[in-house]
Design a protein around this motif. Structure first.
Motif, PDB file in Angstrom:
ATOM      1  N   GLY A 244       0.835  -1.196   0.000  1.00  0.00           N
ATOM      2  CA  GLY A 244       0.000   0.000   0.000  1.00  0.00           C
ATOM      3  C   GLY A 244       0.867   1.241   0.000  1.00  0.00           C
ATOM      4  N   VAL A 245       0.408   2.287  -0.663  1.00  0.00           N
ATOM      5  CA  VAL A 245       1.095   3.576  -0.642  1.00  0.00           C
ATOM      6  C   VAL A 245       0.175   4.560   0.072  1.00  0.00           C
ATOM      7  CG1 VAL A 245       2.044   5.464  -2.004  1.00  0.00           C
ATOM      8  CG2 VAL A 245       2.365   3.098  -2.753  1.00  0.00           C
ATOM      9  N   MET A 246       0.674   5.123   1.168  1.00  0.00           N
ATOM     10  CA  MET A 246      -0.136   5.991   2.027  1.00  0.00           C
ATOM     11  C   MET A 246       0.470   7.390   2.061  1.00  0.00           C
ATOM     12  SD  MET A 246      -1.040   5.436   6.081  1.00  0.00           S
ATOM     13  CE  MET A 246       0.649   5.687   6.663  1.00  0.00           C
ATOM     14  N   GLN A 247      -0.363   8.385   1.809  1.00  0.00           N
ATOM     15  CA  GLN A 247       0.073   9.779   1.888  1.00  0.00           C
ATOM     16  C   GLN A 247      -0.738  10.489   2.960  1.00  0.00           C
ATOM     17  OE1 GLN A 247      -0.521  12.197  -1.614  1.00  0.00           O
ATOM     18  NE2 GLN A 247       0.927  13.765  -0.946  1.00  0.00           N
ATOM     19  N   ASP A 314      11.324   0.820  -6.222  1.00  0.00           N
ATOM     20  CA  ASP A 314      11.752   1.854  -7.173  1.00  0.00           C
ATOM     21  C   ASP A 314      12.240   1.238  -8.484  1.00  0.00           C
ATOM     22  OD1 ASP A 314      11.163   3.800  -5.323  1.00  0.00           O
ATOM     23  OD2 ASP A 314      13.219   3.984  -4.578  1.00  0.00           O
ATOM     24  N   ALA A 315      12.997   0.133  -8.379  1.00  0.00           N
ATOM     25  CA  ALA A 315      13.552  -0.498  -9.581  1.00  0.00           C
ATOM     26  C   ALA A 315      12.459  -1.112 -10.449  1.00  0.00           C
ATOM     27  CB  ALA A 315      14.575  -1.564  -9.178  1.00  0.00           C
ATOM     28  N   GLU A 316      11.467  -1.750  -9.825  1.00  0.00           N
ATOM     29  CA  GLU A 316      10.412  -2.422 -10.587  1.00  0.00           C
ATOM     30  C   GLU A 316       9.349  -1.454 -11.090  1.00  0.00           C
ATOM     31  OE1 GLU A 316       8.816  -5.718  -8.434  1.00  0.00           O
ATOM     32  OE2 GLU A 316      10.741  -6.753  -8.235  1.00  0.00           O
ATOM     33  N   ALA A 317       9.146  -0.345 -10.367  1.00  0.00           N
ATOM     34  CA  ALA A 317       8.117   0.622 -10.768  1.00  0.00           C
ATOM     35  C   ALA A 317       8.397   1.192 -12.154  1.00  0.00           C
ATOM     36  CB  ALA A 317       8.030   1.744  -9.742  1.00  0.00           C
ATOM     37  N   LYS A 318       9.655   1.244 -12.538  1.00  0.00           N
ATOM     38  CA  LYS A 318      10.023   1.796 -13.848  1.00  0.00           C
ATOM     39  C   LYS A 318       9.446   0.970 -15.000  1.00  0.00           C
ATOM     40  CE  LYS A 318      14.393   3.465 -11.905  1.00  0.00           C
ATOM     41  NZ  LYS A 318      15.872   3.286 -11.890  1.00  0.00           N
ATOM     42  N   ASN A 327       4.921   6.594 -11.010  1.00  0.00           N
ATOM     43  CA  ASN A 327       5.258   7.945 -10.545  1.00  0.00           C
ATOM     44  C   ASN A 327       5.050   8.107  -9.041  1.00  0.00           C
ATOM     45  OD1 ASN A 327       5.755   8.800 -13.274  1.00  0.00           O
ATOM     46  ND2 ASN A 327       3.535   8.935 -13.563  1.00  0.00           N
ATOM     47  N   THR A 328       5.235   7.036  -8.293  1.00  0.00           N
ATOM     48  CA  THR A 328       5.079   7.111  -6.837  1.00  0.00           C
ATOM     49  C   THR A 328       6.085   8.091  -6.243  1.00  0.00           C
ATOM     50  OG1 THR A 328       4.345   4.807  -6.723  1.00  0.00           O
ATOM     51  CG2 THR A 328       5.146   5.795  -4.688  1.00  0.00           C
TER      52      THR A 328
END
Length: 641
Positions: A244-247, A314-318, A327-328
C-alpha cells in the motif's frame, strides 16, 4: 540516696525544660510543616479529581498551590536541619532528612501535575466545546493545531519525565528502617508506580516525536505499507503479498491505494535485463535465480529489509504501465503489519462489511484468505484483481479508526502498544533522527546490538502455502559450563497439525539461528537435506554483527521433527562468566508463533542475583536458572555470581 535521686530528677527536668526552650522554634517549625503538608495534600487530591473531570485549568491552579506550599514546608525543614541539637544527633538528622525527601517528592509530583494540567488545558483550548469528538470530524485548522501542540510539547513532557525521575531518586533515599518503616509496603508500591509512570512518560515523549511525522506534520508524508502474511512466514514477519502507498498531510489520510506485489514483480520479470541474483536459499529451495520484491524481506534485520524493499519498489516501478505506481513519490519510510494487528483493531472498531462480507476479529484472517485464494473465481474476479478486497478493507478500517471518539484513544493506544511489543507492526524511517527515535521506542525491528549472549531463530516458509498457521512450535535454549568454556544448545520442535489442501501442505522452512559473533558450531541435527550453512552478518552495523547457522527442514502433515544446533560460545562470554557476570538476550522473530520458550542456564558458581523480564521463572537456585513461557516478546536476563 533519696536526696541523690531527687537531685537527678530535678537535673533531668531542668535539662528537658532547657531543651524545649532552646528548640522551641524548631518545634514550631515542625508544627507548621505538618499544617502546610496537610493543606498541600488536600490541594493535590482536589487537583487529581479535577484532572479526572478534564477540568485542567482549575487542576493546574490547585497543583500549583500545592507545589508552592510544599516549597514553604521544605524551607521550614531546612531550618530545623540547621538546629544545633539536630545537627549533633544522627538519629534526629536522619528523620529530618527523610521528611525532606518525602516533602521534595510531593513537591515535584505537584509540579508534574501542574505541567500536565497546563498541556491538557492547551488541548482543551483547541478542542473547546467538542467533547468526545473524533479526529476526522475536526476542521483542518484544528487538526493542525493538535499536531502542532503535540510536536511542540516534547520539551514540557521531557520536564515532567525529569521530575518523575527526580521523585523516584528522592523516594529511594528514604530510610525504610526509620520513621517511615511502617509505611515500607506503601512506599514500595509508590516506587513501582513512579517507575511505571516514568517509563510511560518516556514512551509518550518518543511517540509525540513520531506521531506528527506519521500524520504528515509539518510536511506531508509518503509511506510504503506492507501487509505481511504471518501464515506464510518470512524473516521480518510474513510473505509480502500486498503493498500500500499511504500519503498523509496535516492529520488527514490524503491517499491510500493498495496493490498485489505481483503487480510490480510481473512487468519487471518480463524484461530479461532485470536480473537480481536471489539469496542462495531462495534460489535453491524456490528454484528461482531471480530476486523480486515479493521475496525482498530476506534479512531478519528490519532496517536492512526495509531498505531493500524500497530499492526493489523503485527499480520495478520503472517497468510498470500504471502511472500511479510508476510515478510514486519518494517514500519517507516503510510500515509493515501482520493480520494480528488488523484483528486487534477490528476488536476496537467493530465488524466492517466489504463486498457483502462481514469481517470481524474472529474471522478476518481465514475469511480474507478464502476470498483471495478461492472465492474470487466464483465472483468473476480476475486473478490480477483478486487482492483488491484487501485495499477496500484497509480503507474502511482507516475510516472507522479516524472516526473513533477521543475517549476511545486509550483503547487504541493500548492495542498499538501490545502489537508493537509483539512486533505485529514495524516502522522504518528514511530520516535518520526519526529512525533513531523509532529504535528508542523498540519500533525498529533491528537485530539487537548486545555485548553478551544472544539468540534469534528465523523461520522462512519457502513454497509451503499458509502452513505456518497449523504448525506447533516449541523453542528451548540451554547453556552449561564444560571443557573450560560455555556450550549452548538450541532445540526447535515442529509439529504439523494440518493436511494437504488449498491452504496447507508439507512444511518447508529455511531456518537460521543468529548467535554471538565468533560462536563455533559443534554439531547440527534434524536438517532434512543434511546441508548446514554457516556465516556472519553485521547488517551495516559492526556492533550488531552475529554468527549464524542454518539449514532446511521439511515436515509432512501429521508428523513432528526436531532441529538442533550445539555450539561453543565465544571466549569473551566465558571470560565474563568467570569474572562474575552473564547476560542473555532472546529476540523474537515477528510473526513467528512459538508456543513455548524454555530457557535453562547452568553455571559452575552460585547465582547471587539477577534481573530479567521473563513472565514465568521456574527455578533460580544455586547455579541454575530456568524459565518457561510463550515466546510473545523479546526476553532478557542479567546474572551476577
Amino acid at each position: 540516696m533519696n536526696r541523690y535521686l531527687r537531685y537527678l530528677i530535678l537535673t533531668i527536668s531542668a535539662a528537658l525544660l532547657l531543651f524545649v526552650v532552646l528548640n522551641f522554634s524548631s518545634a514550631m517549625n515542625l508544627v507548621k510543616v505538618y499544617s502546610i503538608s496537610t493543606s498541600a495534600k488536600a490541594n493535590l487530591q482536589k487537583s487529581l479529581e479535577l484532572l479526572q473531570a478534564n477540568n485542567f485549568a482549575e487542576a493546574a491552579v490547585y497543583s500549583g498551590d500545592a507545589a508552592d506550599s510544599l516549597a514553604l514546608a521544605f524551607g521550614r525543614l531546612e531550618a530545623i536541619e540547621g538546629n544545633f541539637w539536630v545537627k549533633r544527633s544522627n538519629s534526629l538528622l536522619t528523620q529530618v532528612n527523610d521528611l525532606e525527601y518525602m516533602i521534595k517528592t510531593a513537591q515535584v509530583l505537584a509540579k508534574s501535575l501542574s505541567a500536565g494540567a497546563i498541556i491538557g488545558e492547551k488541548v482543551n483550548a483547541v478542542l473547546q466545546d467538542k467533547p468526545g469528538v473524533s479526529f476526522s470530524d475536526l476542521k483542518v485548522e484544528d487538526k493542525t493545531a493538535v499536531l502542532k501542540l503535540i510536536y511542540e510539547s516534547v520539551p514540557d513532557l521531557n520536564g515532567i519525565k525529569a521530575n518523575l525521575d527526580l521523585t523516584l531518586m528522592d523516594l529511594k533515599k528514604v530510610d525504610n528502617s526509620g520513621f517511615f518503616g511502617p509505611l515500607q509496603k506503601q512506599m514500595t508500591l509508590a516506587k513501582d508506580e513512579l517507575q511505571t509512570g516514568a517509563e510511560l512518560m518516556s514512551k509518550t515523549i518518543t511517540l509525540s516525536q513520531l506521531l506528527p511525522v506519521l500524520a504528515g506534520y509539518p510536511n506531508s508524508s509518503n509511506y510504503l505499507v506492507l501487509l505481511q502474511n504471518s501464515d506464510e512466514l518470512r524473516p521480518t514477519g510474513g510473505f509480502l503479498g500486498t503493498l500500500g502507498v499511504m500519503q498523509t498531510k496535516l492529520g488527514d489520510l490524503v491517499n491510500f491505494r493498495t496493490s498485489d506485489a505481483y503487480h510490480l514483480d510481473m512487468p519487471a520479470s518480463l524484461d530479461p535485463n532485470f536480473k537480481v541474483a536471489s539469496p542462495v536459499p531462495i534460489a535453491k529451495y524456490l528454484s528461482t535465480d531471480r530476486w523480486f520484491l515479493r521475496d525482498s524481506n530476506w534479512s531478519p534485520d528490519w532496517p536492512t529489509s526495509a531498505q531493500k524493499i524500497q530499492w526493489f519498489y523503485d527499480a520495478e516501478a520503472k517497468y510498470n504501465s500504471d502511472p500511479a505506481i510508476k510515478n510514486t513519490p519518494k517514500f519517507d519510510g516503510v510500515v509493515a503489519i501482520t493480520p494480528r494487528l488488523v484483528t486487534d483493531l477490528l476488536y476496537i472498531v467493530g465488524p466492517i462489511t466489504v463486498g457483502g462480507r462481514e469481517y470481524n476479529k474472529d474471522n478476518f484472517t481465514n475469511l480474507l484468505q478464502y476470498e483471495v485464494e478461492m472465492a474470487y473465481r466464483d465472483k468473476g474476479v480476475s486473478e490480477w484483481d483478486r487482492k483488491k478486497v484487501i485495499g477496500d478493507i484497509l480503507k474502511e478500517l482507516k475510516t472507522r479508526l479516524f472516526a473513533l471518539p477521543t475517549d476511545r484513544y486509550l483503547d487504541l493506544m493500548g492495542a498499538l502498544n501490545i502489537n508493537i511489543e509483539k512486533k505485529n507492526i514495524l516502522f522504518y524511517f528514511n530520516d535518520p533522527q526519526a529512525q533513531i527515535t523509532a529504535r528508542s521506542l523498540n519500533w525498529g525491528g533491528e537485530i539487537k546490538s548486545v555485548t553478551g549472549d544472544y539468540l534469534m531463530l528465523i523461520d522462512a516458509n519457502l513454497a509451503a502455502f499458509k502452513t505456518d498457521r497449523v504448525m506447533e512450535k516449541n523453542l528451548s535454549y540451554s547453556i552449561e559450563q564444560k571443557d573450560g568454556g560455555a556450550v549452548a544448545k538450541v532445540v526447535m520442535t515442529y509439529k504439523h497439525t494440518g493436511g494437504f489442501d488449498w491452504k496447507t501442505t508439507r512444511y518447508r522452512s529455511y531456518v537460521r539461528v543468529y548467535v554471538p559473533l565468533g560462536s563455533e558450531l559443534i554439531k547440527a541435527e534434524g536438517i532434512s537435506d543434511g546441508l548446514v550453512t554457516k556465516g556472519e552478518e553485521d547488517f551495516g552495523r559492526p556492533e550488531a554483527a552475529k554468527t549464524y547457522f542454518g539449514g532446511f527442514v521439511s515436515i509432512e502433515p501429521g508428523k513432528s521433527d526436531t532441529l538442533s544446533f550445539e555450539y561453543r560460545l565465544p571466549q569473551a562470554i566465558t571470560t565474563a562468566i568467570d569474572s562474575g557476570t552473564y547476560s542473555l538476550y532472546l529476540q523474537k522473530q515477528p510473526g513467528n508463533n512459538i508456543g513455548s520458550l524454555n530457557t535453562s542456564l547452568r553455571f559452575s558458581n552460585n547465582i547471587k542475583n539477577y534481573s530479567d523480564n521473563f513472565v514465568s521463572v521456574n527455578q533460580s537456585t544455586g547455579g541454575f536458572f530456568s524459565a518457561a513461557e510463550a515466546f510473545e516478546a523479546d526476553r532478557f536476563i542479567n546474572v551476577s555470581f
